[in-house]
Design a protein around this motif. Sequence first.
Motif, PDB file in Angstrom:
ATOM      1  N   VAL A  99      49.959  57.372  16.923  1.00 31.91           N
ATOM      2  CA  VAL A  99      50.093  58.139  18.166  1.00 31.91           C
ATOM      3  C   VAL A  99      49.361  57.409  19.297  1.00 31.91           C
ATOM      4  CG1 VAL A  99      49.318  60.265  19.310  1.00 31.91           C
ATOM      5  CG2 VAL A  99      50.443  60.377  17.063  1.00 31.91           C
ATOM      6  N   GLU A 100      48.114  57.040  19.017  1.00 30.37           N
ATOM      7  CA  GLU A 100      47.316  56.423  20.088  1.00 30.37           C
ATOM      8  C   GLU A 100      47.885  55.062  20.497  1.00 30.37           C
ATOM      9  OE1 GLU A 100      43.715  57.838  20.745  1.00 30.37           O
ATOM     10  OE2 GLU A 100      42.653  55.966  21.106  1.00 30.37           O
ATOM     11  N   GLU A 101      48.343  54.299  19.506  1.00 29.62           N
ATOM     12  CA  GLU A 101      48.946  53.000  19.846  1.00 29.62           C
ATOM     13  C   GLU A 101      50.203  53.190  20.688  1.00 29.62           C
ATOM     14  OE1 GLU A 101      47.431  50.590  15.855  1.00 29.62           O
ATOM     15  OE2 GLU A 101      49.416  51.516  15.876  1.00 29.62           O
ATOM     16  N   ARG A 133      46.297  64.239  16.041  1.00 32.14           N
ATOM     17  CA  ARG A 133      47.118  63.304  15.250  1.00 32.14           C
ATOM     18  C   ARG A 133      46.986  61.867  15.727  1.00 32.14           C
ATOM     19  NH1 ARG A 133      50.362  66.524  11.455  1.00 32.14           N
ATOM     20  NH2 ARG A 133      48.857  68.196  11.547  1.00 32.14           N
ATOM     21  N   ARG A 134      45.977  61.574  16.500  1.00 34.43           N
ATOM     22  CA  ARG A 134      45.932  60.283  17.187  1.00 34.43           C
ATOM     23  C   ARG A 134      46.013  59.086  16.246  1.00 34.43           C
ATOM     24  NH1 ARG A 134      40.420  61.114  20.250  1.00 34.43           N
ATOM     25  NH2 ARG A 134      40.801  59.045  21.073  1.00 34.43           N
ATOM     26  N   SER A 135      45.509  59.219  15.011  1.00 29.91           N
ATOM     27  CA  SER A 135      45.514  58.084  14.078  1.00 29.91           C
ATOM     28  C   SER A 135      46.714  58.078  13.148  1.00 29.91           C
ATOM     29  CB  SER A 135      44.229  58.101  13.237  1.00 29.91           C
ATOM     30  OG  SER A 135      43.118  58.130  14.089  1.00 29.91           O
ATOM     31  N   ASN A 136      47.568  59.092  13.265  1.00 29.35           N
ATOM     32  CA  ASN A 136      48.749  59.165  12.390  1.00 29.35           C
ATOM     33  C   ASN A 136      49.874  58.293  12.939  1.00 29.35           C
ATOM     34  OD1 ASN A 136      47.133  61.573  11.931  1.00 29.35           O
ATOM     35  ND2 ASN A 136      48.811  62.263  10.631  1.00 29.35           N
ATOM     36  N   PHE A 137      50.666  57.749  12.044  1.00 29.99           N
ATOM     37  CA  PHE A 137      51.843  57.002  12.484  1.00 29.99           C
ATOM     38  C   PHE A 137      52.862  57.971  13.079  1.00 29.99           C
ATOM     39  CE2 PHE A 137      50.215  53.912   9.377  1.00 29.99           C
ATOM     40  CZ  PHE A 137      50.156  52.811  10.211  1.00 29.99           C
ATOM     41  N   ALA A 138      53.521  57.516  14.137  1.00 36.79           N
ATOM     42  CA  ALA A 138      54.530  58.378  14.775  1.00 36.79           C
ATOM     43  C   ALA A 138      55.603  58.780  13.776  1.00 36.79           C
ATOM     44  CB  ALA A 138      55.148  57.663  15.968  1.00 36.79           C
ATOM     45  N   GLY A 139      55.888  57.882  12.824  1.00 38.59           N
ATOM     46  CA  GLY A 139      56.905  58.169  11.814  1.00 38.59           C
ATOM     47  C   GLY A 139      56.551  59.340  10.914  1.00 38.59           C
ATOM     48  N   SER A 140      55.262  59.690  10.868  1.00 37.11           N
ATOM     49  CA  SER A 140      54.845  60.793   9.998  1.00 37.11           C
ATOM     50  C   SER A 140      54.712  62.109  10.768  1.00 37.11           C
ATOM     51  CB  SER A 140      53.507  60.456   9.326  1.00 37.11           C
ATOM     52  OG  SER A 140      52.462  60.571  10.275  1.00 37.11           O
ATOM     53  N   LEU A 141      54.986  62.083  12.061  1.00 39.15           N
ATOM     54  CA  LEU A 141      54.839  63.311  12.859  1.00 39.15           C
ATOM     55  C   LEU A 141      56.004  64.260  12.620  1.00 39.15           C
ATOM     56  CD1 LEU A 141      53.852  61.824  16.353  1.00 39.15           C
ATOM     57  CD2 LEU A 141      52.318  62.720  14.588  1.00 39.15           C
ATOM     58  N   SER A 142      55.764  65.532  12.900  1.00 43.01           N
ATOM     59  CA  SER A 142      56.867  66.503  12.889  1.00 43.01           C
ATOM     60  C   SER A 142      57.750  66.217  14.107  1.00 43.01           C
ATOM     61  CB  SER A 142      56.314  67.924  12.987  1.00 43.01           C
ATOM     62  OG  SER A 142      55.823  68.145  14.289  1.00 43.01           O
ATOM     63  N   GLY A 143      58.960  66.782  14.077  1.00 40.79           N
ATOM     64  CA  GLY A 143      59.873  66.580  15.201  1.00 40.79           C
ATOM     65  C   GLY A 143      59.244  67.001  16.525  1.00 40.79           C
ATOM     66  N   GLY A 144      58.540  68.124  16.492  1.00 42.32           N
ATOM     67  CA  GLY A 144      57.926  68.637  17.714  1.00 42.32           C
ATOM     68  C   GLY A 144      56.834  67.725  18.228  1.00 42.32           C
ATOM     69  N   GLU A 145      56.007  67.243  17.309  1.00 40.98           N
ATOM     70  CA  GLU A 145      54.923  66.341  17.718  1.00 40.98           C
ATOM     71  C   GLU A 145      55.497  65.049  18.291  1.00 40.98           C
ATOM     72  OE1 GLU A 145      51.822  67.942  14.276  1.00 40.98           O
ATOM     73  OE2 GLU A 145      53.080  66.196  13.894  1.00 40.98           O
ATOM     74  N   VAL A 151      57.198  62.571  25.501  1.00 41.43           N
ATOM     75  CA  VAL A 151      56.887  63.009  26.870  1.00 41.43           C
ATOM     76  C   VAL A 151      55.579  62.358  27.326  1.00 41.43           C
ATOM     77  CG1 VAL A 151      56.337  64.996  28.338  1.00 41.43           C
ATOM     78  CG2 VAL A 151      58.146  65.183  26.607  1.00 41.43           C
ATOM     79  N   GLY A 152      54.608  62.310  26.419  1.00 41.25           N
ATOM     80  CA  GLY A 152      53.316  61.686  26.749  1.00 41.25           C
ATOM     81  C   GLY A 152      53.479  60.228  27.148  1.00 41.25           C
ATOM     82  N   ARG A 153      54.299  59.521  26.401  1.00 42.34           N
ATOM     83  CA  ARG A 153      54.553  58.105  26.733  1.00 42.34           C
ATOM     84  C   ARG A 153      55.190  57.977  28.117  1.00 42.34           C
ATOM     85  NH1 ARG A 153      55.176  53.647  23.452  1.00 42.34           N
ATOM     86  NH2 ARG A 153      57.162  53.183  24.450  1.00 42.34           N
ATOM     87  N   ALA A 154      56.114  58.855  28.405  1.00 45.58           N
ATOM     88  CA  ALA A 154      56.768  58.817  29.714  1.00 45.58           C
ATOM     89  C   ALA A 154      55.745  59.054  30.832  1.00 45.58           C
ATOM     90  CB  ALA A 154      57.878  59.868  29.777  1.00 45.58           C
ATOM     91  N   LEU A 155      54.837  59.986  30.600  1.00 45.99           N
ATOM     92  CA  LEU A 155      53.837  60.301  31.625  1.00 45.99           C
ATOM     93  C   LEU A 155      52.890  59.125  31.874  1.00 45.99           C
ATOM     94  CD1 LEU A 155      52.962  63.966  30.640  1.00 45.99           C
ATOM     95  CD2 LEU A 155      54.319  63.198  32.598  1.00 45.99           C
ATOM     96  N   ARG A 156      52.626  58.353  30.833  1.00 42.64           N
ATOM     97  CA  ARG A 156      51.749  57.182  30.976  1.00 42.64           C
ATOM     98  C   ARG A 156      52.305  56.211  32.016  1.00 42.64           C
ATOM     99  NH1 ARG A 156      47.555  55.337  30.120  1.00 42.64           N
ATOM    100  NH2 ARG A 156      47.936  53.591  28.705  1.00 42.64           N
ATOM    101  N   MET A 157      53.622  56.235  32.201  1.00 41.55           N
ATOM    102  CA  MET A 157      54.247  55.273  33.118  1.00 41.55           C
ATOM    103  C   MET A 157      54.333  55.799  34.553  1.00 41.55           C
ATOM    104  SD  MET A 157      56.979  53.401  30.629  1.00 41.55           S
ATOM    105  CE  MET A 157      57.175  54.566  29.294  1.00 41.55           C
TER     106      MET A 157
END
Length: 243
Positions: A99-101, A133-145, A151-157
């Motif tokens: 998540v954090e990466e 969930r910052r240390s979890n791989f995005a692939g292991s997140l639930s659909g909602g997460e 959305v978070g990535r979009a906001l970073r830009m």
Amino acid sequence: MSSRLEISDLRIAYGASTVVMIEHLVVEPGTLAGVIGANGAGKSTLVNGVANWSRAEPRIAGTIRLDGEDITSLSPEEHVRRGLQLVPEGRGVFMGLTVEENLTAVAGPSGETGRKAYAVDDVYELFPRLRERRSNFAGSLSGGERQMLAVGRALRMAPKFLLLDEPSIGLAPRLVVTMLQTIRTLVEGGLTVLLVEQNVNAAMEVTDVLHLLERGRVVASGTVAEMRNDPRIIEAYLGASHG
Ligand code: ATP
């Protein structure tokens, strides 16, 4: 930071079949506009087309203006540079990164743009779940997460205009409300948003204006109050009890 989008005489076609035909549609600065419609109505084609983002390379004719500038033929990268950011349905995160990466891998433009660049901590403020969930791989997140991360990535830009394609898809009902309320909060903060949403009732809770798409055409537009009383909306989406 607010931004205005104006669509004129837009036609989007896959091969010989035109799937979006919009004469005129405006998203006013600092508002949250919703696009609703049945499966296959052209909602995704519309928002992807505005961002000029599609592997299928549809033909796009017409004019799309962002704050007066014709952006129709600009590349997705040029859109991002101008603050137009798409969060496509079910996409936009790197599964093999944490998540954090995912959040640190992107950043807003350098130099003064007048736009709010979201720090990673700002994203965690908006979506506390992502901090957990910052240390979890995005692939292991639930659909909602994963939607939250997109959305978070979009906001970073540092967007000034967000195109969101069904950010609430696959979310538990409670999380749908949370997601849409968070988007509303962003709009209150000055962002302009065009949101595709299947859940008409949920969309009505947060949007300022709704556009009903049928077979690629806008067949009804209005404020939530107006649309709530539109027979086409009542019949197709709200059920008899709302009449
Ligand atoms: P949904 O709610 O199911 O996501 P939608 O309203 O977003 O639907 P689109 O995905 O934009 O609808 O599809 C609009 C029309 O364009 C549909 O008839 C679809 O079959 C067609 N279409 C979408 N993508 C392509 C493609 N790559 N090639 C050909 N036709 C396509």
